[in-house]
Write an enzyme that holds these catalytic residues in place. Structure first.
Site, PDB file in Angstrom:
ATOM      1  N   VAL A   1      -1.857  -7.416  -4.317  1.00 25.33           N
ATOM      2  CA  VAL A   1      -1.319  -8.513  -3.272  1.00 25.33           C
ATOM      3  C   VAL A   1      -2.672  -9.147  -3.018  1.00 25.33           C
ATOM      4  O   VAL A   1      -3.820  -8.606  -2.702  1.00 25.33           O
ATOM      5  CB  VAL A   1      -0.842  -8.025  -2.107  1.00 25.33           C
ATOM      6  CG1 VAL A   1      -0.539  -9.051  -1.184  1.00 25.33           C
ATOM      7  CG2 VAL A   1       0.452  -7.203  -2.384  1.00 25.33           C
TER       8      VAL A   1
ATOM      9  N   GLY B   1      -0.260   4.316   0.152  1.00 24.80           N
ATOM     10  CA  GLY B   1      -1.259   5.453   0.650  1.00 24.80           C
ATOM     11  C   GLY B   1      -0.675   6.061   1.508  1.00 24.80           C
ATOM     12  O   GLY B   1       0.806   6.483   1.522  1.00 24.80           O
ATOM     13  N   PHE B   2      -1.383   7.153   2.120  1.00 27.55           N
ATOM     14  CA  PHE B   2      -0.772   7.743   3.371  1.00 27.55           C
ATOM     15  C   PHE B   2       0.096   6.914   4.279  1.00 27.55           C
ATOM     16  O   PHE B   2       1.231   7.613   4.772  1.00 27.55           O
ATOM     17  CB  PHE B   2      -1.825   8.397   3.904  1.00 27.55           C
ATOM     18  CG  PHE B   2      -2.386   9.760   3.289  1.00 27.55           C
ATOM     19  CD1 PHE B   2      -1.948  10.882   3.094  1.00 27.55           C
ATOM     20  CD2 PHE B   2      -3.679   9.416   2.497  1.00 27.55           C
ATOM     21  CE1 PHE B   2      -2.556  11.865   2.273  1.00 27.55           C
ATOM     22  CE2 PHE B   2      -4.124  10.482   1.586  1.00 27.55           C
ATOM     23  CZ  PHE B   2      -3.476  11.648   1.563  1.00 27.55           C
ATOM     24  N   GLY B   3      -0.296   5.969   4.845  1.00 30.27           N
ATOM     25  CA  GLY B   3       0.363   5.399   5.677  1.00 30.27           C
ATOM     26  C   GLY B   3       1.885   4.618   5.243  1.00 30.27           C
ATOM     27  O   GLY B   3       2.932   4.835   5.615  1.00 30.27           O
TER      28      GLY B   3
ATOM     29  N   ASP C   1      -6.024   2.730   7.723  1.00 31.06           N
ATOM     30  CA  ASP C   1      -7.433   2.281   7.818  1.00 31.06           C
ATOM     31  C   ASP C   1      -7.590   0.762   8.158  1.00 31.06           C
ATOM     32  O   ASP C   1      -8.667   0.376   8.396  1.00 31.06           O
ATOM     33  CB  ASP C   1      -8.203   2.447   6.489  1.00 31.06           C
ATOM     34  CG  ASP C   1      -8.403   4.181   6.251  1.00 31.06           C
ATOM     35  OD1 ASP C   1      -8.218   4.910   7.039  1.00 31.06           O
ATOM     36  OD2 ASP C   1      -8.893   4.664   5.266  1.00 31.06           O
TER      37      ASP C   1
ATOM     38  N   GLY D   1       0.833  -1.299  -0.152  1.00 29.03           N
ATOM     39  CA  GLY D   1      -0.124  -0.077   0.000  1.00 29.03           C
ATOM     40  C   GLY D   1       0.920   1.219  -0.103  1.00 29.03           C
ATOM     41  O   GLY D   1       1.716   1.542   0.738  1.00 29.03           O
TER      42      GLY D   1
ATOM     43  N   GLU E   1     -19.091  17.618   1.438  1.00 29.42           N
ATOM     44  CA  GLU E   1     -18.175  18.202   0.522  1.00 29.42           C
ATOM     45  C   GLU E   1     -18.456  17.831  -1.131  1.00 29.42           C
ATOM     46  O   GLU E   1     -18.807  19.148  -1.852  1.00 29.42           O
ATOM     47  CB  GLU E   1     -16.594  17.787   0.651  1.00 29.42           C
ATOM     48  CG  GLU E   1     -16.092  18.226   1.990  1.00 29.42           C
ATOM     49  CD  GLU E   1     -14.718  17.635   2.328  1.00 29.42           C
ATOM     50  OE1 GLU E   1     -14.319  16.973   1.610  1.00 29.42           O
ATOM     51  OE2 GLU E   1     -14.121  18.402   3.364  1.00 29.42           O
TER      52      GLU E   1
HETATM   53  C1  LIG Z   1     -13.224  10.730  -0.966  1.00 31.08           C
HETATM   54  C2  LIG Z   1     -12.183  10.636   0.455  1.00 31.08           C
HETATM   55  C3  LIG Z   1     -11.937  11.790   1.245  1.00 31.08           C
HETATM   56  C4  LIG Z   1     -11.550  11.720   2.349  1.00 31.08           C
HETATM   57  N1  LIG Z   1     -10.927  12.775   2.993  1.00 31.08           N
HETATM   58  C5  LIG Z   1     -10.257  12.712   4.180  1.00 31.08           C
HETATM   59  C6  LIG Z   1      -9.839  14.033   4.899  1.00 31.08           C
HETATM   60  O1  LIG Z   1     -10.189  15.067   4.393  1.00 31.08           O
HETATM   61  N2  LIG Z   1      -9.308  13.952   5.893  1.00 31.08           N
HETATM   62  C7  LIG Z   1      -8.546  12.759   6.338  1.00 31.08           C
HETATM   63  O2  LIG Z   1      -7.976  12.719   7.527  1.00 31.08           O
HETATM   64  N3  LIG Z   1      -9.144  11.391   5.882  1.00 31.08           N
HETATM   65  C8  LIG Z   1      -9.969  11.464   4.771  1.00 31.08           C
HETATM   66  N4  LIG Z   1     -10.261  10.498   4.093  1.00 31.08           N
HETATM   67  C9  LIG Z   1      -9.607   9.092   4.570  1.00 31.08           C
HETATM   68  C10 LIG Z   1      -8.151   9.055   4.217  1.00 31.08           C
HETATM   69  O3  LIG Z   1      -8.153   8.828   2.761  1.00 31.08           O
HETATM   70  C11 LIG Z   1      -7.679   7.495   4.735  1.00 31.08           C
HETATM   71  O4  LIG Z   1      -7.969   7.431   6.083  1.00 31.08           O
HETATM   72  C12 LIG Z   1      -6.349   7.251   4.407  1.00 31.08           C
HETATM   73  O5  LIG Z   1      -6.218   7.510   3.005  1.00 31.08           O
HETATM   74  C13 LIG Z   1      -5.856   5.865   5.079  1.00 31.08           C
HETATM   75  O6  LIG Z   1      -4.550   5.939   4.808  1.00 31.08           O
HETATM   76  P1  LIG Z   1      -4.024   4.202   4.384  1.00 31.08           P
HETATM   77  O7  LIG Z   1      -2.694   4.507   4.044  1.00 31.08           O
HETATM   78  O8  LIG Z   1      -4.528   3.209   5.409  1.00 31.08           O
HETATM   79  O9  LIG Z   1      -4.549   3.805   3.021  1.00 31.08           O
HETATM   80  P2  LIG Z   1      -4.907   4.380   1.523  1.00 31.08           P
HETATM   81  O10 LIG Z   1      -4.470   5.828   1.742  1.00 31.08           O
HETATM   82  O11 LIG Z   1      -6.328   4.159   1.009  1.00 31.08           O
HETATM   83  O12 LIG Z   1      -3.739   3.571   0.858  1.00 31.08           O
HETATM   84  C14 LIG Z   1      -4.067   2.217   0.661  1.00 31.08           C
HETATM   85  C15 LIG Z   1      -3.088   1.854  -0.464  1.00 31.08           C
HETATM   86  O13 LIG Z   1      -3.236   0.538  -0.589  1.00 31.08           O
HETATM   87  C16 LIG Z   1      -3.350  -0.142  -2.019  1.00 31.08           C
HETATM   88  N5  LIG Z   1      -3.840  -1.250  -1.846  1.00 31.08           N
HETATM   89  C17 LIG Z   1      -5.026  -1.715  -1.221  1.00 31.08           C
HETATM   90  N6  LIG Z   1      -5.087  -2.997  -1.351  1.00 31.08           N
HETATM   91  C18 LIG Z   1      -4.042  -3.464  -2.207  1.00 31.08           C
HETATM   92  C19 LIG Z   1      -3.512  -4.752  -2.550  1.00 31.08           C
HETATM   93  N7  LIG Z   1      -4.208  -5.819  -2.205  1.00 31.08           N
HETATM   94  N8  LIG Z   1      -2.283  -4.861  -3.197  1.00 31.08           N
HETATM   95  C20 LIG Z   1      -1.779  -3.724  -3.600  1.00 31.08           C
HETATM   96  N9  LIG Z   1      -2.008  -2.496  -3.374  1.00 31.08           N
HETATM   97  C21 LIG Z   1      -3.302  -2.283  -2.516  1.00 31.08           C
HETATM   98  C22 LIG Z   1      -4.287   1.205  -2.584  1.00 31.08           C
HETATM   99  O14 LIG Z   1      -4.142   1.086  -3.885  1.00 31.08           O
HETATM  100  C23 LIG Z   1      -3.906   2.068  -1.842  1.00 31.08           C
HETATM  101  O15 LIG Z   1      -3.047   2.992  -2.652  1.00 31.08           O
HETATM  102  C24 LIG Z   1     -10.648  10.433   2.909  1.00 31.08           C
HETATM  103  C25 LIG Z   1     -11.147   9.320   2.120  1.00 31.08           C
HETATM  104  C26 LIG Z   1     -11.974   9.583   0.864  1.00 31.08           C
HETATM  105  C27 LIG Z   1     -12.080   8.248   0.068  1.00 31.08           C
END
Ligand SMILES: Cc1cc2nc3c(=O)[nH]c(=O)nc-3n(C[C@H](O)[C@H](O)[C@H](O)COP(=O)(O)OP(=O)(O)OC[C@H]3O[C@@H](n4cnc5c(N)ncnc54)[C@H](O)[C@@H]3O)c2cc1C
Length: 433
Positions: free
Chosen positions: A79, A13-15, A300, A11, A170
């Site tokens: 994955v 993403g942010f984490g 998340d 992943g 929003e």
């Molecule tokens: C429309 C929207 C608006 C939001 N606005 C806000 C906000 O204003 N403020 C705030 O604090 N939070 C906001 N959030 C929530 C925030 O986006 C999440 O809390 C944050 O992204 C969590 O980070 P993460 O690293 O856990 O997951 P993510 O940032 O979602 O990253 C997960 C990554 O894992 C990858 N992935 C997943 N499964 C697999 C797999 N099986 N194989 C390979 N790759 C995979 C995905 O492609 C993704 O890139 C918002 C969410 C959405 C959908």
């Protein structure tokens, strides 16, 4: 000399991205895996859906973001499974061995098993969701322009957003402004009285995570923008052209957006542990997976103390895991994670936002200005920040949304056998880093 341990992060993403960057100077090799080749700045996704921003302004190539980092490489792969005894992730491009594994796979839209919702509503979670919705909105206006029946036009121009959390609020505000401030000028013959944006919320107020006074301020602001805010309204099913409510009534809606449900990524099911609330993988205070000290879950996807699914949680957990891994590699204990709440905010449209920072509560222009500043500073690259600022200024001064084009990509070419061989190559590269 012994090879440095390999940290596999699933992943970007942010984490995951924060963690990879934080490990830049640690005595480890890092392999970041994501199904997409980009990192998505999700808070501005609704602005792609409402023709304010282009995808390139909220999504950045992962390779660009890590290119200065010598100990980190990237594998674009999905994955599918986890092999704990062999310490391998199983991807659609082959297997990758880990010394340490961090799952940062985020969350997905939850339709709670409602087939009609899944089939007939738009989600707003991934980048393609934003593009599909933008195309749909613009398409409805183009079609309605040549539709002679008033009734058919009214149905075509009715939009329902289900879910009064930050994403729903929003989106509703931005969509109403797109219609009333911009499309009204493009479609000269358009009677805006024929359009309708409805925001449907099951609870008794919008934005339940905020103080009730801020929820009320947001609802007032939306109503001023001519959004029909329906509270205490539960959706039963979505039919073509209408949303059927649980009280037996229905409301006309040709385009339905579902923002009311989210669940942790499905990969959590492959950990073999009993999943918690929202399908999250329960973790202890160190963020390690029980029984697997070399495996961490963050963001998340992780279930800890009912923390909300928000960016600050994912980023703070990533920072914790970066130091925990450095300590583990040095033979020390990983330490425990503690969340510091930086506050929450949301925007309702131009000059209107809400922010809750401890005891400080802002709404209207101050809330909006704070939202703008915080989000601008957090857009990942300098170039994107500059373009986003330019687009916002343009929209603010000229009441214009510049990206009013409908475009969809042709399907990608089939991969054939190249997938597996690419995976083997990635595995070799990482082990020789
Ligand atoms: C429309 C929207 C608006 C939001 N606005 C806000 C906000 O204003 N403020 C705030 O604090 N939070 C906001 N959030 C929530 C925030 O986006 C999440 O809390 C944050 O992204 C969590 O980070 P993460 O690293 O856990 O997951 P993510 O940032 O979602 O990253 C997960 C990554 O894992 C990858 N992935 C997943 N499964 C697999 C797999 N099986 N194989 C390979 N790759 C995979 C995905 O492609 C993704 O890139 C918002 C969410 C959405 C959908």
């Amino acid at each position: 000399m012994a090879e440095l341990p390999l940290v596999v992060i699933v992943g970007a993403g942010f984490g995951g991205l924060t963690l990879a960057r934080r490990l830049a100077k640690a005595p480890v090799r890092v392999l970041l895996i994501d199904r997409n080749n980009y990192h998505l700045f999700s808070p501005l996704l609704y602005q792609v859906a409402t023709a304010m921003l282009d995808p390139a302004e909220i999504a950045q190539p992962v390779r660009k973001l890590i290119r200065g980092q010598r100990n980190c490489d990237f594998l674009q792969a999905e994955v599918r499974d986890l092999d704990f005894s062999g310490r391998q992730v199983i991807t659609d491009r082959g297997r990758v061995r880990w010394d340490y594994l961090v799952l940062a796979t985020g969350s997905a839209t939850n339709y709670f098993g409602n087939a009609s919702l899944k089939e007939r509503s738009y989600g707003l979670k991934q980048l393609p969701d934003g593009l599909s919705l933008r195309n749909r909105v613009l398409d409805r206006f183009e079609r309605s322009r040549w539709e002679e029946s008033v009734e058919a036009r009214r149905t075509m121009l009715s939009f329902a957003i289900i879910g009064g959390g930050p994403t729903g609020v929003e989106l509703a505000g931005a969509l109403a402004e797109l219609i009333h401030l911009v499309l009204r000028k493009d479609f000269r013959g358009l009677d805006v009285g024929e359009t309708r944006v409805t925001l449907v919320e099951g609870g008794d107020r919008l934005l339940p995570a905020f103080h009730p006074s801020l929820s009320e301020a947001a609802a007032r602001s939306l109503r001023r923008k001519r959004v029909d805010v329906r509270l205490g309204t539960l959706v039963e099913e979505v039919h073509p052209g209408e949303v059927v409510l649980q009280d037996g009534t229905s409301l006309a809606a040709d385009t339905v957006v579902w923002t009311a449900g989210v669940r942790a990524s499905e990969l959590g099911e492959r950990t073999g542990v009993e999943l918690g609330r929202h399908g999250q993988v329960p973790v202890g205070p160190t963020l390690q997976l029980e029984g697997h000290p070399n495996v961490f879950v963050i963001g998340d996807a992780a279930g800890l103390d009912d923390l909300p699914m928000l960016i600050p949680v994912a980023m703070q957990q990533a920072k914790h895991v970066a130091s925990a891994l450095t300590r583990l590699v040095a033979g020390a204990a990983p330490g425990t994670f503690q969340f510091r709440d930086p506050g929450i905010m949301a925007t309702v449209g131009r000059n209107s936002g809400i922010a809750q920072l401890g005891r400080i509560r802002l709404h209207g222009f101050p809330g909006w200005a704070m939202w703008l500043g915080v989000h601008l500073m957090n857009v990942v690259t300098f170039r994107a920040r500059a373009v986003v600022l330019l687009n916002w200024a343009w929209d603010y001064l000229f009441y214009d949304r510049p990206i009013r084009i409908m475009v969809s990509a042709a399907p990608a070419a089939p991969e054939g056998d190249h997938g597996a061989s690419a995976a083997r190559a990635a595995g070799t590269t990482t082990s020789s880093m």
